[in-house]
Every structure is written in C-alpha cells, then in structure tokens.
Design a protein around this motif. Structure first.
Motif, PDB file in Angstrom:
ATOM      1  N   PRO C 299       0.632  -1.280   0.054  1.00  0.00           N
ATOM      2  CA  PRO C 299       0.148   0.066   0.135  1.00  0.00           C
ATOM      3  C   PRO C 299       0.821   1.329  -0.083  1.00  0.00           C
ATOM      4  O   PRO C 299       0.376   2.464  -0.321  1.00  0.00           O
ATOM      5  CB  PRO C 299      -0.881  -0.005   1.249  1.00  0.00           C
ATOM      6  CG  PRO C 299      -0.253  -1.031   2.147  1.00  0.00           C
ATOM      7  CD  PRO C 299       0.523  -2.070   1.215  1.00  0.00           C
ATOM      8  N   GLN C 300       2.078   1.110   0.354  1.00  0.00           N
ATOM      9  CA  GLN C 300       2.820   2.243   0.175  1.00  0.00           C
ATOM     10  C   GLN C 300       3.619   2.628  -1.073  1.00  0.00           C
ATOM     11  O   GLN C 300       4.007   3.663  -1.262  1.00  0.00           O
ATOM     12  CB  GLN C 300       3.926   2.300   1.559  1.00  0.00           C
ATOM     13  CG  GLN C 300       5.119   1.447   1.179  1.00  0.00           C
ATOM     14  CD  GLN C 300       4.934  -0.107   1.524  1.00  0.00           C
ATOM     15  OE1 GLN C 300       3.825  -0.188   1.868  1.00  0.00           O
ATOM     16  NE2 GLN C 300       5.907  -1.032   1.614  1.00  0.00           N
ATOM     17  N   GLY C 301       3.182   1.635  -1.964  1.00  0.00           N
ATOM     18  CA  GLY C 301       3.856   1.869  -3.194  1.00  0.00           C
ATOM     19  C   GLY C 301       5.505   1.588  -3.494  1.00  0.00           C
ATOM     20  O   GLY C 301       6.281   1.273  -2.382  1.00  0.00           O
ATOM     21  N   LEU C 302       5.851   1.779  -4.572  1.00  0.00           N
ATOM     22  CA  LEU C 302       7.328   1.634  -4.821  1.00  0.00           C
ATOM     23  C   LEU C 302       8.035   2.818  -4.346  1.00  0.00           C
ATOM     24  O   LEU C 302       9.181   2.554  -3.810  1.00  0.00           O
ATOM     25  CB  LEU C 302       7.420   1.611  -6.520  1.00  0.00           C
ATOM     26  CG  LEU C 302       7.014   0.315  -6.862  1.00  0.00           C
ATOM     27  CD1 LEU C 302       7.127   0.526  -8.403  1.00  0.00           C
ATOM     28  CD2 LEU C 302       7.421  -0.844  -6.562  1.00  0.00           C
ATOM     29  N   LEU C 303       7.775   4.002  -4.622  1.00  0.00           N
ATOM     30  CA  LEU C 303       8.357   5.187  -4.106  1.00  0.00           C
ATOM     31  C   LEU C 303       7.897   5.867  -2.873  1.00  0.00           C
ATOM     32  O   LEU C 303       8.114   7.133  -2.660  1.00  0.00           O
ATOM     33  CB  LEU C 303       8.649   6.061  -5.205  1.00  0.00           C
ATOM     34  CG  LEU C 303       9.110   5.461  -6.378  1.00  0.00           C
ATOM     35  CD1 LEU C 303       9.355   6.608  -7.425  1.00  0.00           C
ATOM     36  CD2 LEU C 303      10.530   5.015  -6.237  1.00  0.00           C
ATOM     37  N   GLY C 304       6.936   5.234  -2.250  1.00  0.00           N
ATOM     38  CA  GLY C 304       6.258   5.922  -1.132  1.00  0.00           C
ATOM     39  C   GLY C 304       6.668   5.639   0.120  1.00  0.00           C
ATOM     40  O   GLY C 304       7.593   4.648   0.447  1.00  0.00           O
ATOM     41  N   LYS C 305       6.431   6.365   1.372  1.00  0.00           N
ATOM     42  CA  LYS C 305       6.664   6.062   2.746  1.00  0.00           C
ATOM     43  C   LYS C 305       5.555   4.988   3.406  1.00  0.00           C
ATOM     44  O   LYS C 305       4.578   5.322   3.267  1.00  0.00           O
ATOM     45  CB  LYS C 305       6.885   7.430   3.519  1.00  0.00           C
ATOM     46  CG  LYS C 305       8.085   7.728   2.881  1.00  0.00           C
ATOM     47  CD  LYS C 305       8.415   9.506   3.605  1.00  0.00           C
ATOM     48  CE  LYS C 305       8.170  10.286   2.740  1.00  0.00           C
ATOM     49  NZ  LYS C 305       7.188  11.415   2.578  1.00  0.00           N
ATOM     50  N   PRO C 306       6.019   4.107   4.164  1.00  0.00           N
ATOM     51  CA  PRO C 306       5.070   3.274   5.094  1.00  0.00           C
ATOM     52  C   PRO C 306       4.314   4.174   6.031  1.00  0.00           C
ATOM     53  O   PRO C 306       5.158   4.987   6.481  1.00  0.00           O
ATOM     54  CB  PRO C 306       5.828   2.268   5.558  1.00  0.00           C
ATOM     55  CG  PRO C 306       7.354   2.610   5.499  1.00  0.00           C
ATOM     56  CD  PRO C 306       7.411   3.631   4.523  1.00  0.00           C
ATOM     57  N   GLU C 307       3.345   3.833   6.227  1.00  0.00           N
ATOM     58  CA  GLU C 307       2.479   4.501   7.537  1.00  0.00           C
ATOM     59  C   GLU C 307       2.263   3.761   8.773  1.00  0.00           C
ATOM     60  O   GLU C 307       2.493   2.466   8.748  1.00  0.00           O
ATOM     61  CB  GLU C 307       1.000   4.699   6.998  1.00  0.00           C
ATOM     62  CG  GLU C 307       0.531   6.215   7.155  1.00  0.00           C
ATOM     63  CD  GLU C 307      -0.874   6.245   6.504  1.00  0.00           C
ATOM     64  OE1 GLU C 307      -1.845   6.050   7.313  1.00  0.00           O
ATOM     65  OE2 GLU C 307      -0.899   6.445   5.255  1.00  0.00           O
ATOM     66  N   VAL C 308       2.738   4.431   9.888  1.00  0.00           N
ATOM     67  CA  VAL C 308       2.521   3.659  10.988  1.00  0.00           C
ATOM     68  C   VAL C 308       1.302   3.695  11.759  1.00  0.00           C
ATOM     69  O   VAL C 308       0.671   5.045  11.887  1.00  0.00           O
ATOM     70  CB  VAL C 308       3.815   4.124  11.958  1.00  0.00           C
ATOM     71  CG1 VAL C 308       3.762   3.503  13.195  1.00  0.00           C
ATOM     72  CG2 VAL C 308       5.071   3.855  11.247  1.00  0.00           C
ATOM     73  N   GLU C 309       0.523   2.817  12.190  1.00  0.00           N
ATOM     74  CA  GLU C 309      -0.744   2.984  12.884  1.00  0.00           C
ATOM     75  C   GLU C 309      -0.338   3.462  14.210  1.00  0.00           C
ATOM     76  O   GLU C 309       0.314   3.071  15.105  1.00  0.00           O
ATOM     77  CB  GLU C 309      -1.235   1.568  13.054  1.00  0.00           C
ATOM     78  CG  GLU C 309      -2.652   1.575  13.643  1.00  0.00           C
ATOM     79  CD  GLU C 309      -3.222   0.229  13.925  1.00  0.00           C
ATOM     80  OE1 GLU C 309      -4.184   0.020  13.631  1.00  0.00           O
ATOM     81  OE2 GLU C 309      -2.237  -0.643  13.970  1.00  0.00           O
ATOM     82  N   LYS C 310      -1.197   4.577  14.474  1.00  0.00           N
ATOM     83  CA  LYS C 310      -1.073   5.259  15.609  1.00  0.00           C
ATOM     84  C   LYS C 310      -1.987   4.471  16.937  1.00  0.00           C
ATOM     85  O   LYS C 310      -3.172   4.366  16.483  1.00  0.00           O
ATOM     86  CB  LYS C 310      -1.249   6.963  15.767  1.00  0.00           C
ATOM     87  CG  LYS C 310      -0.385   7.553  15.171  1.00  0.00           C
ATOM     88  CD  LYS C 310       0.583   8.361  15.952  1.00  0.00           C
ATOM     89  CE  LYS C 310       1.955   8.891  15.467  1.00  0.00           C
ATOM     90  NZ  LYS C 310       1.670   9.681  14.411  1.00  0.00           N
ATOM     91  N   VAL C 311      -1.627   4.366  18.038  1.00  0.00           N
ATOM     92  CA  VAL C 311      -2.501   3.864  18.980  1.00  0.00           C
ATOM     93  C   VAL C 311      -2.801   4.759  19.998  1.00  0.00           C
ATOM     94  O   VAL C 311      -1.667   5.533  20.542  1.00  0.00           O
ATOM     95  CB  VAL C 311      -2.027   2.561  19.567  1.00  0.00           C
ATOM     96  CG1 VAL C 311      -3.000   1.926  20.587  1.00  0.00           C
ATOM     97  CG2 VAL C 311      -1.754   1.500  18.611  1.00  0.00           C
TER      98      VAL C 311
END
Lengths: 462, 288, 311
Positions: C299-311
């Motif tokens: 889901p973050q794609g080839l050139l994107g940054k991963p997203e961290v789930e905030k709790v």
C-alpha cells in the motif's frame, strides 16, 4: 459578522452590487467553459460523416438558469442574517420522530401486505413495488457492511451476481444433470439457500484479503473485486455463456408454473390464467425475503456479533483492546451482508427469467450504496424511505416530458435519472451527510431507550 | 523494595522496541507484582506508551520477552500473541491516553461490548442467540448485572442509557476504566488515567483504583504524569528516560533517586543536583 | 524478440497516458488525502472536448504536418482549460464544503460526481462511440523479421513518438513547477500540515484549487492523446482508465510524482504484455488484480513511505 454583532435585529444587509456582478460574471465564465463545447455542440453521425450540431439555445437556457439561481441566492439567502438560531428549530422535530418512531415500521409492513389489493392488482404498481423491495433488501444487506460495521464496500453487486448466477447455472445445468429435469420447477426453492451460502462464501473469500485495508483503499479494492467478477462472467464463455447471458426458468408456485397449461398454477386452482398471479406471487416472495433480512439484521444487532460490528465502526483499536477478534467480526459482516445479496440475486434471476453480466455493473453498487447513504448509515427505516425516493424518482423521470425542451434531440427524460442519483449523492453529503434518519437506537438499556444523536455516531473508517 | 514478597503477574525482560532507526525502548526489564499498583513514569517521550503498546500487543517488540502469569500458574508470552488474544485469553485490559470509547453507543452498550467473548460463546456463536436460547438470555442478564455493578462503582449508573460521547470528560475516563474491568482482567493497564481531571476527580480516581486493587483483586499497571496519583497510590514505581529504566522501587526510594531528579530537571552539575533534589522532593511530595 | 520490442513500445505509450492521469490522483491524494473518484471522468471530459474541437476544426490526417501540430496545440490548450474548469468546479461544489466532514463523505460525493459527469456527457453527446480517421499518421519501421507466416515489422508510429515525447516534456515542466516554485512549496506544505501552512500565510484553498487544476490539465492532455491514439472516445472511457491510473498512482507510491509516472509505465506494460502473451479478454482483470495486489501487499507503493498505525 460585524453587521450581526452591531445590529442583531437587522434581517438583511446592504447588497454589494459590484461584488455580486463580479461573482455573476465569474459564474458565467465558468459555466460557459463547462458547456462549450460539450453542451454547445453535439456530435452526430450522418450517413457520410461525423458532424457537429450547434445547440446554443440550450447553453443560453442553462446559463440563464444558473445565473438566475445564483442571483437569487445572493439576494435572498447568502446575505441574510438568520432570523432565529437554527438549533431550536430541530429539537421538537426529533421528539416527534421519536414519538411515532415505533409505529412506522409496523405500519409500513401492514401497508406492504395489503398493497397488491389496494392497488387493484395493477400490474405496474406491483412491478414497481417488486423492484423497490429488491433494492430495499439489497440496501439492508449492504447496510450490515457499510452502516453497521462501517466498511465501505463498492463491489456489493458482485454478491448479487453470485446469487443470480448460482440460480441460473444450478437450475439450467447442474440440477437437471444431477437430479433429472423433474427438479427444475423446484429449483428456485432449493437454490435460494444455496445461493445465499455461496454468496456468503464469496463474501469471506473477497473479505479476507481486504481485512487490513481501511477507508478509501478498502472501497477501491472492493470495487475492483466487483469488476473482476463481472469481467470473468463476461469472458468465461464456457461457464457463463458470456455477454449473451443465460435464460433461466422462472419461479414457480411450489412446483406449479405460472403458465396457461394444464399443470399450471391457474389450472390447479381452477382459475383463469393471468400473468398477474405471477407478479403477485413474486411480490410476496420478495416481501418475505426483505422482511427476513430486516428481522435477522435487527436480531443480530442485539446480539454480541452485532454490537461488535457497531463497536468496530466506532473504534477498531478499542475493539481489539477488549479482546474482540476484529478479523472474524469483519468477515461475518461481509459474509452476512453478502448472503442477503445472494438471496436477492437468486430472486432477481427467478423473476427475470434471464441473467447477463450487464445487470451487475458498478453503477448498481453505486445505487445501492446511495440508498444506504441517503437512508442514514445504519438506519433500516431510513433505507426504506431512501429506496422509495430513489427508485420512485427513477420512475418519475419517465414522466417528466417537459424536460425534453432542454435535452438534446433523441434524449429521453428517463436518461436524467442516473444524473439525478449522482447529484443526489453529492447534495446529501453536503447538506445532510447523515441521511434521512440520523438517530441510532441503542441495542440494550436499563431504564429507557434513548436514541443516540447522529452527531456522536461514527461512520467507520471505511 | 518493601513489597518484594508477592509474586510477579507481569515480568518484562530485556524489552527493546525500534522504529526504523529510532530506539524507543531499550533493554527494559521490570516486574509488576500481583495485587499491587505499579506506575510507569518518565518525562515526555520516554517510551512509556510504547511499553504499553508492546504489553498489549499493538506493537511487536523488536527484542525481549513479556511474561504474564495467572494465579493458577498459567503463563503467557505476550510478545508472541495477537493484541485481541492478549485481552481475551491472557486477560490484560487497557485504557488509552486519548480516550477511545464507542462514542455513539450508550455507556451500558460500551460495557456489553467489553463482554463480547463471553457472550459470543453463550450465544453459541450467534446461532443460539438468533433463536433466543435460554442459556444466552441468562448470560445476557448476567452481563447486564456485571455492567451495572461497574456502572455503580464508577458512579455512572444514572447515565447508563446515555451515549458515551455525551458524557463529560471525567466520566468518560471512568467509563473507560469500567469498560476495561468488564473484560474481567488479571492486569489492568491504564494510560494516563488522571490526564485532564480536576483535583476532586483525581481523588476519586485514586479511590477507585485502590478499590479495584483490593476488592476486585486486579493488579494495575499505570502510566501517569500526575504525581499526586502516582505517589498516592503506587506500591512500586518504574522510571523511564529515553527508553531506558533509570530507577525502580517504592515511591519513597524513587523520589530521592538522583537519577530521577536529573531526568526530570535535566541538571547535570553535581552541586545543583542537591539543590534540585530538595526542590523535587518537595514538589513530588506536596503537589496537590 | 521483435514481438517483445513492439509490445514494449506499445506498453510505454499506453503507460505514458496512464502516468499523466495518475499524477492528478497522486497530487490530490497527497494534498487532501482523498481519492478524487471523478478524476477519471475529468480525463474523459478532456478527451471528449478534444474530440469535439478536432471535429469542429475539420482537422484530418491530410492537413499537413505544420498545421496539424499547430492545431493540436490549440486543441490541447482548449481541452486542458475546459477540464480544469470542470475539476475546479467539482472541487468547489462537491469536496470543499465537506472538509472536516467524516472521512467517507468526500469519497461518496466523488462517486456521485463521477456519475454526474458520465451522465452529463452521455446525455449531451449520446452513448455510442464515434470513430474519427487517424490524424497523426506515419511512423518508422524499426525492424523486420521474416517468418513462415509472413513478415513481422516493429513499428514506432509518429503518434507514439508524440505521446512519449510530450509526456516527457510535461513531466519535466511539472516536476520543475513543484520542486522549484513557491506554488510547489505551498503544495508540499499543505501536504504536510494544512493548519500550519495556513498559519504561515499560505492560502490553502487556493493551493488546493490549483492542485485540482493542474491534475485536470494533465488528465485532459492524456485525454487528447488517448483520443488521437485510439481514434475514438466516449463518455465511459474515464472509468477504466481512471481505475488503472489510480492503480498506477498507488503502485508508484501515492503523493509521489515520479512514482505516478513509474506506476503508469508499469501498468501500461503489464496490460500490453498480458494482452500480447496471455489473453486480451482478461487484460482488465489483470489490471484490477494488480490493483488489488498492490493495495493489499504494497500500500505504500514503490516510491512511497510506509504509514505507522497510531494507538
């Protein structure tokens, strides 16, 4: 603001005509850009070539309508100071709704039960009612996924397709092959539960990969799934007969076909054959199916599973912290929602006597979603109202012949109906994003059941 | 350590959590003992909530072991379990720093959702429930009774039928604790339960937590900034700074630990240390 | 080998078109975090406008090279302006009032808008496709191979050259615009934090409007190219092209301009290669499958940054 502060009794303020003129000019420019060339020139195919047919009158009419509307808004709405705070006006309305609330549904059911009789067995009324009830049922099914569990599903029509094709293939190919032709008149009754189960199974299959997704991404993936299923139905010629579709046996009255023959429904009861019996029969079948959907969903809401759905819509992380297996909770929502879609699909095939991939395009999903959204996410009564409004207005558009004046030649007013649905979705989101019925009924109470205001209810993360 | 006699309910061993290049928690070990209130304190960004998220399974620790023991001797390795399983079988309940109630559901419904797994079994996974089995109806009644017990305990019984989102802030905090307690936990993890409370509410919270410890026999692990809560009710305090444990002991010993004082005031000079020690001791002891 | 080369050329051409559309998705998603579901239909509006203007000009393949280039520039300008007006209006009417509403509201509104655009064009221009004679003709024969069944010629048409080169030019212009100008800075600031950007004196509304306009202009250009390449266009072309371009945007990493272009090329190549080596019928299934697989596993794609789930 300043005017309001200094002169609280003032109803209007002085118009800034220069600003209004400027705004109208801007509006006119944008409108012209929107209409030229798409409205102004219509491409038509003549015998020899493609030519453009100018339609400047339509452009002028539409432009004047927009400008007049905007001017009216300037003069009467936008610059007017509200006479009274708006908040006080809405309070009594809610209590009225609460007062009659418990009686609405029983009244609707009674009305639905006698409808064929009061319509004088009018074929068109019954047909339209079957149509509306089918969509009510579909929307109630989708409501489990979108309204209760808060998962936006744009591919719901896939389950409708699974149900329809399950009936089509079982009744025309597999049942005769397995059990002989004698089974065919009973196929509808046997297939109905199977179609529901198959659709539920597909709900789980398609639900499983999308569990981690939320919001927009979930919506797009479900849309993709819906399209994949449709494309496979079109292209897998050996299995589904492709775009030509499949002609299937229509539903029977417990084995008695609605035909003029000796073994038909009319002959068995000793009455004269009339197609209307078939439609009345279908009407009560879909009514029963819809009511089943209603009562099962209502029951589920009051069970732990239903509460978990709603809790999931409110806050997924909190759910997990309470030990709720959100994976299973989402999958059951997908499965049960899909199951009702499957029932409806099976009914659709048995009513139509024909299925083809064309009936299961994305726009169908969008219509069902529009009904759920219009009804107020999660509200079953709201969905009834929305389905009647949407489907009824579809019907209404056929009658609006005066609209032909602004339509291009050859275009029918009924073509405007999808345009209206699209506009309806946009306008609802803007002016009443919570739909017709915004209040949520609690599932359990100690002293009194107080409806929860829509402002507090969350819509889920997708 | 005054109360080292009781058995640990939770032991965190060499816990390390890295996010990319950032080490939020590094080689942390501590214990929370049975029947005690253990507080996890430290300056902002010390990694307290990260520790909580590791214990409750929302993060998977990079290294280390988190062991939870039940009275019967059953043990759970929390770092290997899914978050919901930790709540369901290891019986660790938690609240959140920014309250996470089901705001569109009533207070009572919130507490019913907390009893989901029990009721799910009682409804034979919905099938019995659909047909209204007697067993399910009895279980549902019992669940409502438990919810009532907790609503009374957190003084929200009169607001049972009001939506959670309508409650005032302090009530929401207490409701969230009640909801966590309805899961019938062995260990209750509270993430800043006193944040945003006024002194009166804060006192009430102290009483509630003490009674949960003694009457309901539940061990508590809490993160807190409000020193009156921490010092007033904790049996045992663990201090974190930059992801590392800098002190561990009973309130009195922690209060006088120079490392703690340094962390809170950021003083490095030896002389100023002593001056600060006095100031902090006063502050910690007397605040509110 | 020759066959593969030909597919490569075709795939890059198609990919360029998808990439241009994808930029609109990626910019809008980057700045306001919503899928502009109607973006595919803005592409369609550009395409239909181009078709009408070409028809109105009486432009044909025999008009002479210089005249054709000049005329196409004019067509592109008109299509871009009209599509921009559409996207601007859509944003003002359907999305802007919903900022601060619940998360799904803009998406539902966008679906509504997509239906409105399709139906609006369908009513005004009829549903059936209307083919036009090719305008940009000719090309180069790169390779010939004689086989038993005849000869296979690898062609690079002038149309393909036009598409690939103009895409490169547009990409270069837009990348510079976003990286070097104050407008680009404002856009990136709004992507990070709209409130903060507003506090620092950036006109957030205007920045968002311009983003929609830029996305629409690129989509309209893609629409023109699409129409010229296939010689036909209708009210429904935006649906599939839109979804494929969205896939490209996600594949490349949502919010990333080079990512969108890269994603477009990958999707274009997958589609042509699939049609060439497997089945033409299932090429859209392949595209949708790529979408599903990318969204689920990358889901973050080839050139994107991963997203961290905030709790």
């Amino acid at each position: 603001m300043t005017v309001q502060d200094t002169l609280p009794e003032a109803r209007t303020r002085a118009y800034d005509f220069a600003a209004i003129a400027k705004d109208l000019f801007g509006t006119a420019v944008v409108c012209l850009l929107l209409m030229v060339p798409i409205v102004a020139y219509k491409s038509i195919i003549t015998q020899y070539s493609l030519v453009l047919e100018p339609r400047w009158e339509t452009v002028t009419v539409l432009l004047l309508i927009v400008l007049a509307g905007r001017l009216a808004m300037h003069l009467f709405v936008w610059h007017r100071v509200p006479a009274r705070p708006v908040a006080s006006a809405s309070a009594p309305k809610a209590s009225l709704a609460e007062m009659i609330g418990p009686y609405v549904f029983p009244a609707l059911v009674v009305f639905a039960l006698v409808l064929p009789f009061i319509s004088g067995f009018d074929r068109r009324t019954i047909d339209l009612s079957i149509y509306i009830l089918t969509y009510i049922m579909l929307a109630w099914g989708l409501n489990i996924v979108v309204g209760l569990a808060g998962l936006l599903d744009l591919g719901y029509v896939a389950f409708y397709a699974v149900g329809a094709y399950a009936y089509a293939l079982l009744s025309t190919v597999y049942f005769p092959y397995w059990f002989g032709d004698g089974i065919v008149p009973w196929a509808f009754y046997i297939t109905l539960p199977i179609a529901g189960l198959l659709a539920a199974l597909w709900g789980v299959i398609l639900g499983f990969p999308v569990l981690r997704l939320r919001g927009d991404y979930l919506a797009i993936v479900t849309l993709a799934f819906g399209e994949i299923i449709r494309l496979v139905l079109i292209n897998w010629f050996e299995f589904t007969n492709g775009p030509q579709g499949i002609t299937v046996p229509k539903a029977t009255f417990f084995g008695l076909p609605f035909t003029a023959g000796d073994d038909g429904f009319a002959a068995f009861f000793g009455i004269e054959h009339d197609r209307i019996y078939f439609y009345i029969f279908l009407y009560y079948v879909i009514l029963a199916l819809a009511l089943l959907t209603y009562f099962v969903t209502n029951r589920l809401r009051r069970l732990p599973i239903g509460r978990a759905w709603e809790a999931l819509r409110e806050d997924e992380i909190a759910c997990r912290s309470l030990g709720i297996n959100t994976t299973n909770t989402k999958l059951t929502a997908f499965a049960i929602g899909a199951m009702f879609g499957g029932f409806a699909g099976s009914f659709f095939a048995a009513r139509q006597g024909f299925v083809s991939p064309e009936s299961f395009v994305f726009i169908e999903s969008a219509i069902i979603l529009a009904i759920v959204v219009l009804g107020g996410l999660g509200s079953q009564i709201g969905i009834v109202i929305a389905a009647i409004v949407v489907m009824g207005s579809f019907e209404l558009f056929r009658e609006l012949n005066f609209l032909k004046a602004i339509l291009p030649e050859g275009a029918e007013p009924s073509q405007l109906r999808m345009l209206a649905v699209g506009l309806g979705m946009v306008l609802m989101m803007r002016f009443r994003p919570r739909g017709f019925v915004t209040r949520r009924q609690p599932t359990v109470f100690l002293k009194e059941r107080k409806a929860v205001s829509g402002d507090l209810v969350k819509e889920g993360h997708g | 350590m005054a109360s080292s006699g009781t058995t640990p309910v939770l032991s965190v061993e060499h816990l390390t959590m890295r996010f990319g290049g950032l080490t939020a928690v590094s080689d942390l070990s501590f214990e929370a003992r049975k029947g005690q209130i253990t507080a996890l304190i430290g300056p902002n960004g010390a990694g307290k909530t990260t520790v909580f998220n590791c214990i409750t399974g929302f993060y998977k620790p990079t290294e280390g072991r988190i062991l939870l023991s039940h009275p019967g001797g059953r043990e759970f390795l929390l770092e290997q379990m899914d978050d919901f399983r930790i709540a369901q079988t290891a019986r660790v309940a938690r609240t959140f720093q920014n309250i996470r109630l089901f705001s569109g559901m009533t207070a009572l419904e919130n507490l019913m959702v907390a009893q989901h797994n029990k009721l799910m079994t009682a409804s034979t996974y919905t099938i019995g429930g659909i047909f209204g089995s007697g067993h399910f109806r009895r279980s549902e009644k019992a669940a409502i009774e438990l919810a009532k017990y907790w609503l009374e305990k957190v003084r929200l019984i009169d607001r049972a039928d009001d939506p959670a989102g309508d409650l005032p802030y302090g009530d929401q905090r207490r409701l969230e604790i009640a909801r966590a307690m309805c899961t019938e936990p062995q260990l209750l993890c509270l993430d800043e339960p006193a944040a945003g409370l006024n002194p009166r509410e804060s006192d009430e919270l102290n009483r509630l937590l003490r009674s949960i410890r003694s009457e309901n026999d539940v061990s508590i692990l809490l993160i807190e900034h409000d020193m009156s809560v921490v010092m007033g009710i904790s049996d045992h305090i663990v201090v974190l700074d930059y992801g590392q444990k800098i002190s561990d002991g009973d309130p009195a010993s922690v209060k006088s630990d120079p490392a703690v004082i340094r962390a809170y005031l950021g003083v490095e000079d030896e002389e100023e240390d002593e001056i600060a020690a006095v100031a902090v001791a006063e502050a910690l002891g007397e605040r509110k | 080998m020759e066959y593969f080369l030909q597919q490569l050329i075709n795939g890059v051409t198609l990919g360029s078109i998808y990439g241009l559309i994808a930029i609109g998705y990626t910019m809008v998603y980057g700045i306001i975090g919503m899928i502009n579901f109607a973006h595919g239909d803005v592409f369609m509006v550009g395409s239909v406008t181009a078709f009408l203007v070409v028809l109105g000009m009486g432009l044909t393949g025999g008009s002479g090279l210089f005249l054709i280039i000049l005329a196409l520039l004019l067509v592109a300008a008109i299509a871009m302006i009209v599509a921009s007006a559409y996207n601007w209006t859509i944003e003002r009417l359907a999305y802007k009032p919903l900022r601060g509403s619940f998360r799904l509201a803009p998406l539902i509104s966008a679906i509504g808008m997509s239906i409105v655009l399709q139906e609006f064009v369908r009513i005004n221009q009829e549903g059936r496709p209307k083919p036009v004679q090719p305008i940009v003709t000719g090309g180069y024969e790169l390779m010939t191979r004689v086989t038993e069944s005849g000869e296979f010629i690898v062609r690079l048409t002038n149309m393909q050259i036009l598409i690939i080169i103009s895409t490169l030019v547009l990409m270069a212009v837009f990348t510079t615009l976003i990286q070097k100008t104050s407008l680009g800075r404002a856009q990136r600031a709004c992507e990070q934090d709209q409130k903060m950007a507003a506090l620092l004196g950036i006109d957030v509304d205007r920045t968002i409007s311009i983003t929609f306009i830029m996305g629409a202009a690129l989509a309209a250009f893609a629409g023109l190219m699409f129409f010229l390449y296939y010689g036909v266009t209708d009210f429904f072309v935006g649906f599939l092209a839109g979804i494929k371009a969205f896939t490209a945007a996600v594949l490349g990493g949502i919010g990333s301009l080079p990512g969108a272009m890269l994603g477009g090329l990958v999707i274009g190549l997958i589609e042509t290669m699939w049609s060439a080596y497997f089945t033409v019928e299932y090429k859209d299934v392949a595209a949708f499958t790529v979408l599903v697989v990318v969204l689920i596993f990358l889901p973050q794609g080839l050139l994107g940054k991963p997203e961290v789930e905030k709790v």
